[in-house]
Design a protein around this motif. Structure first.
Motif, PDB file in Angstrom:
ATOM      1  N   GLY A 144      20.010  13.842  -8.930  1.00  0.00           N
ATOM      2  CA  GLY A 144      20.152  12.714  -8.024  1.00  0.00           C
ATOM      3  C   GLY A 144      19.115  11.635  -8.221  1.00  0.00           C
ATOM      4  N   ILE A 145      19.274  10.590  -7.405  1.00  0.00           N
ATOM      5  CA  ILE A 145      18.369   9.447  -7.416  1.00  0.00           C
ATOM      6  C   ILE A 145      18.261   8.931  -5.992  1.00  0.00           C
ATOM      7  CG2 ILE A 145      20.257   7.824  -7.926  1.00  0.00           C
ATOM      8  CD1 ILE A 145      18.213   6.200  -9.566  1.00  0.00           C
ATOM      9  N   ARG A 146      17.096   8.422  -5.625  1.00  0.00           N
ATOM     10  CA  ARG A 146      16.966   7.809  -4.301  1.00  0.00           C
ATOM     11  C   ARG A 146      16.012   6.630  -4.354  1.00  0.00           C
ATOM     12  NH1 ARG A 146      13.354  11.203   0.001  1.00  0.00           N
ATOM     13  NH2 ARG A 146      11.757  12.072  -1.386  1.00  0.00           N
ATOM     14  N   ALA A 147      16.203   5.693  -3.433  1.00  0.00           N
ATOM     15  CA  ALA A 147      15.382   4.483  -3.377  1.00  0.00           C
ATOM     16  C   ALA A 147      15.281   4.038  -1.922  1.00  0.00           C
ATOM     17  CB  ALA A 147      15.992   3.379  -4.225  1.00  0.00           C
ATOM     18  N   ASN A 148      14.190   3.326  -1.604  1.00  0.00           N
ATOM     19  CA  ASN A 148      14.046   2.821  -0.241  1.00  0.00           C
ATOM     20  C   ASN A 148      13.401   1.451  -0.223  1.00  0.00           C
ATOM     21  OD1 ASN A 148      11.160   3.167  -0.320  1.00  0.00           O
ATOM     22  ND2 ASN A 148      11.408   5.324   0.229  1.00  0.00           N
ATOM     23  N   ASN A 208       0.880  -1.168   0.000  1.00  0.00           N
ATOM     24  CA  ASN A 208       0.000   0.000   0.000  1.00  0.00           C
ATOM     25  C   ASN A 208       0.914   1.213   0.000  1.00  0.00           C
ATOM     26  OD1 ASN A 208      -3.000  -0.913   0.526  1.00  0.00           O
ATOM     27  ND2 ASN A 208      -1.716  -2.207   1.790  1.00  0.00           N
ATOM     28  N   SER A 209       1.263   1.670  -1.182  1.00  0.00           N
ATOM     29  CA  SER A 209       2.399   2.570  -1.354  1.00  0.00           C
ATOM     30  C   SER A 209       2.159   3.947  -0.769  1.00  0.00           C
ATOM     31  CB  SER A 209       2.708   2.729  -2.842  1.00  0.00           C
ATOM     32  OG  SER A 209       1.610   3.307  -3.508  1.00  0.00           O
ATOM     33  N   CYS A 210       3.262   4.598  -0.391  1.00  0.00           N
ATOM     34  CA  CYS A 210       3.228   5.984   0.037  1.00  0.00           C
ATOM     35  C   CYS A 210       4.483   6.659  -0.483  1.00  0.00           C
ATOM     36  CB  CYS A 210       3.149   6.102   1.555  1.00  0.00           C
ATOM     37  SG  CYS A 210       4.560   5.412   2.423  1.00  0.00           S
ATOM     38  N   ALA A 211       4.386   7.957  -0.716  1.00  0.00           N
ATOM     39  CA  ALA A 211       5.549   8.712  -1.155  1.00  0.00           C
ATOM     40  C   ALA A 211       6.534   8.838  -0.007  1.00  0.00           C
ATOM     41  CB  ALA A 211       5.118  10.091  -1.639  1.00  0.00           C
ATOM     42  N   SER A 212       7.811   8.898  -0.326  1.00  0.00           N
ATOM     43  CA  SER A 212       8.837   9.076   0.695  1.00  0.00           C
ATOM     44  C   SER A 212       8.808  10.505   1.224  1.00  0.00           C
ATOM     45  CB  SER A 212      10.218   8.778   0.108  1.00  0.00           C
ATOM     46  OG  SER A 212      11.236   9.110   1.036  1.00  0.00           O
ATOM     47  N   ILE A 213       8.873  10.661   2.552  1.00  0.00           N
ATOM     48  CA  ILE A 213       8.905  11.992   3.164  1.00  0.00           C
ATOM     49  C   ILE A 213      10.164  12.165   4.017  1.00  0.00           C
ATOM     50  CG2 ILE A 213       6.421  12.373   3.087  1.00  0.00           C
ATOM     51  CD1 ILE A 213       6.372  11.623   6.114  1.00  0.00           C
ATOM     52  N   THR A 214      11.235  11.467   3.686  1.00  0.00           N
ATOM     53  CA  THR A 214      12.488  11.671   4.397  1.00  0.00           C
ATOM     54  C   THR A 214      13.089  13.026   4.031  1.00  0.00           C
ATOM     55  OG1 THR A 214      13.680  10.510   2.646  1.00  0.00           O
ATOM     56  CG2 THR A 214      13.025   9.227   4.564  1.00  0.00           C
ATOM     57  N   GLY A 215      13.952  13.538   4.893  1.00  0.00           N
ATOM     58  CA  GLY A 215      14.563  14.847   4.683  1.00  0.00           C
ATOM     59  C   GLY A 215      16.065  14.781   4.531  1.00  0.00           C
ATOM     60  N   PHE A 216      16.793  15.327   5.515  1.00  0.00           N
ATOM     61  CA  PHE A 216      18.262  15.373   5.515  1.00  0.00           C
ATOM     62  C   PHE A 216      18.803  16.253   4.388  1.00  0.00           C
ATOM     63  CE2 PHE A 216      17.132  11.191   7.274  1.00  0.00           C
ATOM     64  CZ  PHE A 216      17.732  11.256   8.521  1.00  0.00           C
ATOM     65  N   GLU A 217      18.046  17.263   3.962  1.00  0.00           N
ATOM     66  CA  GLU A 217      18.472  18.097   2.832  1.00  0.00           C
ATOM     67  C   GLU A 217      18.893  19.493   3.292  1.00  0.00           C
ATOM     68  OE1 GLU A 217      19.025  17.716  -0.277  1.00  0.00           O
ATOM     69  OE2 GLU A 217      18.052  15.827  -0.847  1.00  0.00           O
ATOM     70  N   GLU A 218      20.093  19.902   2.889  1.00  0.00           N
ATOM     71  CA  GLU A 218      20.587  21.245   3.146  1.00  0.00           C
ATOM     72  C   GLU A 218      20.120  22.210   2.052  1.00  0.00           C
ATOM     73  OE1 GLU A 218      24.816  21.469   4.308  1.00  0.00           O
ATOM     74  OE2 GLU A 218      24.855  19.311   3.967  1.00  0.00           O
ATOM     75  N   GLY A 219      20.202  23.492   2.360  1.00  0.00           N
ATOM     76  CA  GLY A 219      19.957  24.502   1.342  1.00  0.00           C
ATOM     77  C   GLY A 219      21.109  24.624   0.358  1.00  0.00           C
ATOM     78  N   ARG A 220      22.270  24.135   0.732  1.00  0.00           N
ATOM     79  CA  ARG A 220      23.431  24.146  -0.154  1.00  0.00           C
ATOM     80  C   ARG A 220      23.390  22.971  -1.123  1.00  0.00           C
ATOM     81  NH1 ARG A 220      28.195  24.771   4.416  1.00  0.00           N
ATOM     82  NH2 ARG A 220      27.825  26.969   5.019  1.00  0.00           N
ATOM     83  N   THR A 221      23.861  23.188  -2.325  1.00  0.00           N
ATOM     84  CA  THR A 221      24.088  22.094  -3.264  1.00  0.00           C
ATOM     85  C   THR A 221      25.493  21.529  -3.034  1.00  0.00           C
ATOM     86  OG1 THR A 221      24.698  23.786  -4.886  1.00  0.00           O
ATOM     87  CG2 THR A 221      22.475  22.855  -5.034  1.00  0.00           C
ATOM     88  N   ASN A 222      25.820  20.447  -3.744  1.00  0.00           N
ATOM     89  CA  ASN A 222      27.123  19.792  -3.558  1.00  0.00           C
ATOM     90  C   ASN A 222      28.292  20.651  -4.021  1.00  0.00           C
ATOM     91  OD1 ASN A 222      25.953  17.534  -2.488  1.00  0.00           O
ATOM     92  ND2 ASN A 222      26.278  16.230  -4.276  1.00  0.00           N
ATOM     93  N   GLY A 223      28.092  21.387  -5.122  1.00  0.00           N
ATOM     94  CA  GLY A 223      29.206  22.033  -5.809  1.00  0.00           C
ATOM     95  C   GLY A 223      29.579  21.203  -7.025  1.00  0.00           C
ATOM     96  N   GLU A 224      30.173  21.851  -8.015  1.00  0.00           N
ATOM     97  CA  GLU A 224      30.461  21.192  -9.287  1.00  0.00           C
ATOM     98  C   GLU A 224      31.389  19.999  -9.123  1.00  0.00           C
ATOM     99  OE1 GLU A 224      31.646  22.412 -13.881  1.00  0.00           O
ATOM    100  OE2 GLU A 224      31.637  23.913 -12.283  1.00  0.00           O
ATOM    101  N   GLU A 225      30.990  18.869  -9.723  1.00  0.00           N
ATOM    102  CA  GLU A 225      31.741  17.618  -9.753  1.00  0.00           C
ATOM    103  C   GLU A 225      31.951  17.006  -8.369  1.00  0.00           C
ATOM    104  OE1 GLU A 225      35.321  18.010 -11.994  1.00  0.00           O
ATOM    105  OE2 GLU A 225      34.289  18.655 -13.813  1.00  0.00           O
TER     106      GLU A 225
END
Length: 214
Positions: free
Chosen positions: A86-90, A23-40
């Motif tokens: 990016g890509i994510r899976a659970n 009974n599927s649900c969308a992922s609501i995990t976080g751990f995201e900063e306002g900063r991006t990684n930076g090039e490469e």
């Protein structure tokens, strides 16, 4: 007698996990900063979570109420200084691709703001979701990040289904200058068939950064 009770408890737990998976649900995990990684620059995030899923209505694409553990992994690559893909899976069988663009600040600023877009699908089936997040973070010290991630999610199982709306936020802290450990709390209101309920998630995770960048 004790052994029989143990088997019954194991069977109930296994059944609950299967119920949440199918009974599927969308992922609501976080751990995201306002900063991006930076090039490469690459980043890998692995988290262990416990998700509570509401029961909205019979036949809802959100699924039945209950809670279960879940493990998630996500990978991001900085194709530009302020643009990640990016890509994510659970283990709930969700798979998603995403993009993130930094709107305010850079990789050293004390405040950073980013937004993006994510498209996810459940178990390769017709249940899919679109996520529109906002990532805000402050850095009181070089090794401390406090973030807030409000997000809107729309999930549907096709034209014959009304779909579901998620609206909520993630709040958490990441500790570490490069590689980081953190905790994440999520609170969302989920609506389907004109009913609304609460969906919660608690997670602990680690973020690992590698690559030379510029």
């Amino acid at each position: 007698m004790n052994m029989r009770k143990t088997y019954q408890n194991i069977a109930k737990a296994f059944g609950l996990i299967l119920m949440l998976i199918f009974n599927s649900c969308a992922s609501i995990t976080g751990f995201e900063e306002g900063r991006t990684n930076g090039e490469e620059v690459h980043s890998l995030l692995v988290s262990a979570n416990y998700t509570y899923l509401p029961d909205l209505s019979e036949g809802s694409i959100i699924g039945d109420s209950g809670g279960a553990p879940m493990i998630e992994a996500s990978y991001k690559y900085g194709i530009k200084e302020k643009l990640d893909i990016g890509i994510r899976a659970n283990t709930f069988l969700n798979l998603a691709v995403n993009g993130k663009y930094q709107l305010v600040g850079d990789q050293q600023s004390n405040f950073a703001l980013a937004s993006g877009l994510e498209l996810g699908i459940f178990a390769g089936l017709s249940v899919w979701n679109v996520q529109i997040p906002l990532f805000a973070s402050i850095y009181p010290k070089d090794n401390i990040c406090i973030y807030l991630n409000p997000r809107y999610i729309f999930q549907t199982a096709g034209a014959q289904n009304e779909g579901a709306n998620y609206l909520g936020t993630n709040f958490g802290i990441l500790i570490g200058k490069k590689n980081k450990l953190g905790i994440d709390l999520a609170y969302y209101n989920v609506g389907a068939s004109n009913e609304f309920a609460t969906m919660l998630n608690f997670g602990v995770g680690g973020k690992f950064v590698f690559g030379n960048g510029n």
